[in-house]
Design a protein around this motif. Structure first.
Motif, PDB file in Angstrom:
ATOM      1  N   VAL A   1       3.791   6.814  -7.346  1.00 16.08           N
ATOM      2  CA  VAL A   1       4.611   7.048  -6.156  1.00 16.08           C
ATOM      3  C   VAL A   1       6.067   7.126  -6.609  1.00 16.08           C
ATOM      4  O   VAL A   1       6.572   6.198  -7.243  1.00 16.08           O
ATOM      5  CB  VAL A   1       4.428   5.909  -5.124  1.00 16.08           C
ATOM      6  N   MET A   2       6.698   8.256  -6.299  1.00 16.27           N
ATOM      7  CA  MET A   2       8.048   8.478  -6.810  1.00 16.27           C
ATOM      8  C   MET A   2       9.037   7.502  -6.182  1.00 16.27           C
ATOM      9  O   MET A   2       9.046   7.296  -4.968  1.00 16.27           O
ATOM     10  CB  MET A   2       8.468   9.919  -6.520  1.00 16.27           C
ATOM     11  N   GLY A   3       9.877   6.901  -7.004  1.00 12.14           N
ATOM     12  CA  GLY A   3      10.812   5.874  -6.553  1.00 12.14           C
ATOM     13  C   GLY A   3      12.236   6.400  -6.430  1.00 12.14           C
ATOM     14  O   GLY A   3      12.540   7.537  -6.781  1.00 12.14           O
ATOM     15  N   ALA A   4      13.112   5.508  -5.956  1.00 10.22           N
ATOM     16  CA  ALA A   4      14.470   5.907  -5.591  1.00 10.22           C
ATOM     17  C   ALA A   4      15.326   6.308  -6.784  1.00 10.22           C
ATOM     18  O   ALA A   4      16.223   7.138  -6.665  1.00 10.22           O
ATOM     19  CB  ALA A   4      15.143   4.775  -4.830  1.00 10.22           C
TER      20      ALA A   4
ATOM     21  N   ALA B   1       6.182   3.644  -8.779  1.00  8.39           N
ATOM     22  CA  ALA B   1       5.126   2.642  -8.977  1.00  8.39           C
ATOM     23  C   ALA B   1       3.769   3.326  -8.949  1.00  8.39           C
ATOM     24  O   ALA B   1       3.528   4.219  -8.133  1.00  8.39           O
ATOM     25  CB  ALA B   1       5.202   1.563  -7.904  1.00  8.39           C
TER      26      ALA B   1
ATOM     27  N   THR C   1      -0.137   3.845  -8.145  1.00  8.39           N
ATOM     28  CA  THR C   1      -0.945   3.514  -6.976  1.00  8.39           C
ATOM     29  C   THR C   1      -1.986   2.469  -7.374  1.00  8.39           C
ATOM     30  O   THR C   1      -2.280   2.293  -8.564  1.00  8.39           O
ATOM     31  CB  THR C   1      -1.688   4.752  -6.457  1.00  8.39           C
ATOM     32  N   PRO C   2      -2.580   1.780  -6.392  1.00  5.79           N
ATOM     33  CA  PRO C   2      -3.638   0.813  -6.728  1.00  5.79           C
ATOM     34  C   PRO C   2      -4.777   1.452  -7.516  1.00  5.79           C
ATOM     35  O   PRO C   2      -5.297   0.840  -8.461  1.00  5.79           O
ATOM     36  CB  PRO C   2      -4.110   0.318  -5.357  1.00  5.79           C
TER      37      PRO C   2
ATOM     38  N   GLN D   1       4.539   8.938  -1.275  1.00  5.06           N
ATOM     39  CA  GLN D   1       4.082   7.638  -0.779  1.00  5.06           C
ATOM     40  C   GLN D   1       3.062   7.766   0.350  1.00  5.06           C
ATOM     41  O   GLN D   1       1.997   7.146   0.308  1.00  5.06           O
ATOM     42  CB  GLN D   1       5.317   6.849  -0.312  1.00  5.06           C
ATOM     43  N   GLU D   2       3.382   8.567   1.357  1.00  6.42           N
ATOM     44  CA  GLU D   2       2.493   8.643   2.529  1.00  6.42           C
ATOM     45  C   GLU D   2       1.130   9.220   2.145  1.00  6.42           C
ATOM     46  O   GLU D   2       0.082   8.739   2.578  1.00  6.42           O
ATOM     47  CB  GLU D   2       3.153   9.479   3.632  1.00  6.42           C
TER      48      GLU D   2
ATOM     49  N   ALA E   1      -0.321   9.109  -0.817  1.00  4.51           N
ATOM     50  CA  ALA E   1      -1.048   8.102  -1.602  1.00  4.51           C
ATOM     51  C   ALA E   1      -1.640   7.038  -0.683  1.00  4.51           C
ATOM     52  O   ALA E   1      -2.764   6.577  -0.884  1.00  4.51           O
ATOM     53  CB  ALA E   1      -0.103   7.451  -2.620  1.00  4.51           C
ATOM     54  N   TRP E   2      -0.892   6.667   0.329  1.00  3.54           N
ATOM     55  CA  TRP E   2      -1.362   5.629   1.257  1.00  3.54           C
ATOM     56  C   TRP E   2      -2.602   6.107   2.007  1.00  3.54           C
ATOM     57  O   TRP E   2      -3.577   5.359   2.155  1.00  3.54           O
ATOM     58  CB  TRP E   2      -0.243   5.250   2.237  1.00  3.54           C
TER      59      TRP E   2
ATOM     60  N   GLN F   1      -5.566   6.017  -0.251  1.00  2.00           N
ATOM     61  CA  GLN F   1      -6.022   4.645  -0.453  1.00  2.00           C
ATOM     62  C   GLN F   1      -6.870   4.178   0.736  1.00  2.00           C
ATOM     63  O   GLN F   1      -7.912   3.541   0.551  1.00  2.00           O
ATOM     64  CB  GLN F   1      -4.799   3.728  -0.667  1.00  2.00           C
TER      65      GLN F   1
END
Lengths: 231, 304
Positions: free
Chosen positions: B182-185, B264, B266-267, B289-290, B292-293, B296
């Motif tokens: 997940v791409m971070g800031a 980060a 992903t799980p 992020q969305e 990946a969520w 999951q």
């Protein structure tokens, strides 16, 4: 304050409130933490406040969580009622348990007594807990006490050791490796799994160090064994 | 019902789903590095999916049944044997009194999970049995000790029918897994070359790896942003210290830190990484992020 919300992991967002370390941040960080905690309720997994940020880990979708954060932090004010608790932490300042006390005196050109006075006359906010359970990063100490970390960290630092790194100060809750400059030791138990809330210090609390002599340190339950000697 | 530990290593530890609600106190998460295998091991016994299990990295672990026990194995194939007879993972089994179950060497994957009916019994410390040696929390003794020879593992009585994880549901341990990140800031503050290399080169797992983090070796990544102030570290964060070699932060990571991060894992990526051995290779694949969520949530349906 310039609020930003950043993706940091699949189920976590970073709420960024400030860009630099400042004691004046803490009432805001604390108020934000409380608003976020009540807004997320049972959907909150963890909340990690730090110097300038609050990281939120949640159960719902990131899009929903982002909306909730924006809503929770509208019209945020540093809430005087949200101020943390104030602790007085007894410290026996002595080279036998604080081997860098003479170094700090030498660096600053002050006497050891003056170093102790400067360290114990301020009230420090707890910026964040980290490194180890119950380890509170506090500051800022008087500029004359600012000292870089040891170039080689100790393998063992005794529980209760009080130290300085740059302009921050902290006490080690348990025996651990560590690179801070040690100036004394507290008899206070900083982390106790039997205590409600476990950690004496919580982010946003305020701490005053109170100098005590050896007899009082021992009577308060202090362990004066040498640095490497604790079980 | 109990198992006598006849051989163990400092890496063999009691783990569960981890410790939550205490990160603001500086207490780390802990818990099984491969949560998918943890779930399957417990699912095989109708346990709570996060119930305490033994995490066995690489092998070197052996137990002797004092009474008949119902156990389950999920995760790596560590050449498990019952009294010398080979036993494949992804199944529950009855270990009869006097029989010995041993794990010797990794044939596929790196970590296997041994579950027992009702979950291995231990007192929860701060809400979890997860062993964190550094924090002296969890485990059989509550003080964060790894499992040692001579200890007893206790579980519930009963011998429900043996079962297997359906073949199509078993994870495949790929030779060079693509790990979703997940791409971070801070991603945009790495040099353009670094960004290309991060997602287009192979990364080799260093031998410097433990439950706090795994170091990856590859091209040097260059961060061009401002120095950071310490902030919360999520599970799977890929941080880049000044030497430019990324470190994936795992279950026993420190709770705050100040190195810039690509993002980060992903799980699901973390579960794959947990089965990689030092010297193995991985790749990173950027995800939103969305998305990946959602993925999951869909994956979790298989246990509901």
């Amino acid at each position: 304050m310039n609020l930003r919300i950043e993706a940091v992991a699949i189920d976590s967002l970073m709420v960024r409130l400030f860009d630099r370390i400042d004691e004046a941040n803490m009432p805001w960080i604390l108020a934000a933490s409380q608003h976020l905690s009540s807004a997320f309720g049972a959907d909150l997994v963890d909340l990690v406040p730090s110097y300038t940020t609050v990281m939120v880990q949640f159960r719902q979708s990131p899009t929903a969580a982002r909306g909730l954060i924006i809503e929770a932090l509208q019209n945020l004010q540093p809430d005087a009622g949200a101020a943390g608790r104030r602790h007085e932490i007894a410290v026996w300042y002595d080279p036998s348990v604080g081997p860098e006390l003479p170094l700090l005196a030498a660096r600053s050109g002050l006497s050891k007594a003056e170093v102790v006075r400067l360290h114990s006359e301020r009230e420090y906010p707890v910026f964040a807990l980290g490194f180890a359970p119950g380890f509170g990063f506090m500051g800022l100490v008087d500029e004359r006490l600012a000292t870089p970390r040891l170039s080689t960290p100790r393998k063992r630092v005794a529980a209760g050791s009080v130290g300085i790194a740059e302009r921050q100060t902290a006490a080690y809750p348990a025996v651990s490796p560590g690179g801070w400059n040690l100036i004394g030791r507290t008899p206070v138990r900083l982390f106790d799994r039997e205590r409600e809330g476990y950690s004496l210090l919580q982010p946003g609390d305020r701490v005053c160090f109170v100098a005590v002599d050896h007899a009082e340190f021992i009577s308060l339950g202090g362990d004066d064994s040498p640095l490497e000697g604790q079980a | 019902m109990s198992l006598l530990i006849e051989a163990s290593t400092p890496l063999c530890q009691l783990q569960d789903g981890g410790r939550f609600g205490v990160r603001h106190l500086g207490v780390t998460q802990g818990g099984a590095l491969d949560w998918v295998a943890l779930h399957w091991a417990n699912w095989l016994l109708d346990n709570a999916l996060q119930a305490p299990v033994v995490e066995i990295p690489l092998g070197g672990f052996s137990v002797l049944a004092q009474r008949d026990c119902c156990l389950a194995l999920a995760g790596a194939d560590l050449d498990a044997r019952i009294d010398g007879q080979p036993l494949k993972p992804w199944r529950s089994l009855h270990l009869r009194a006097g029989q010995r179950l041993s794990f010797t060497q990794p044939l596929a994957g790196a970590r296997t999970y041994l579950a027992a009916l009702g979950g291995f019994q231990a007192e929860a410390v701060l809400g979890s049995c997860a062993t964190v040696v550094r924090e002296q929390l969890g485990g059989l003794d509550g003080q964060g000790s790894a499992l040692i020879k001579g200890q007893l593992l206790v579980c519930a009585e009963g011998l429900p029918a043996e079962r297997e994880v359906p073949a199509q549901s078993r994870p495949v341990y790929a030779a060079k897994p693509a790990l979703d990140l997940v791409m971070g800031a801070q991603l945009g503050q790495f040099s353009g070359t670094s960004l290309f290399e991060a997602f287009n080169r192979d990364w080799t797992l260093d031998s410097r790896a433990d439950r706090m983090g795994m170091r990856l070796l590859g091209p040097q990544l260059v961060y061009q942003g401002e120095p950071m102030i310490s902030e919360g570290i999520p599970l799977g964060a890929v941080q880049v210290p000044p030497d430019g070699q990324p470190i994936v932060l795992l279950n026993d990571r420190q709770t705050i830190g100040g190195y810039p991060r690509l993002g980060a894992l992903t799980p699901l990526a973390l579960a794959q990484l947990a089965q990689c051995l030092p010297g193995g290779q991985v790749r990173f694949r950027a995800v939103l992020q969305e998305f990946a969520w959602q993925e999951q949530q869909a994956y979790l349906q298989r246990w509901s």
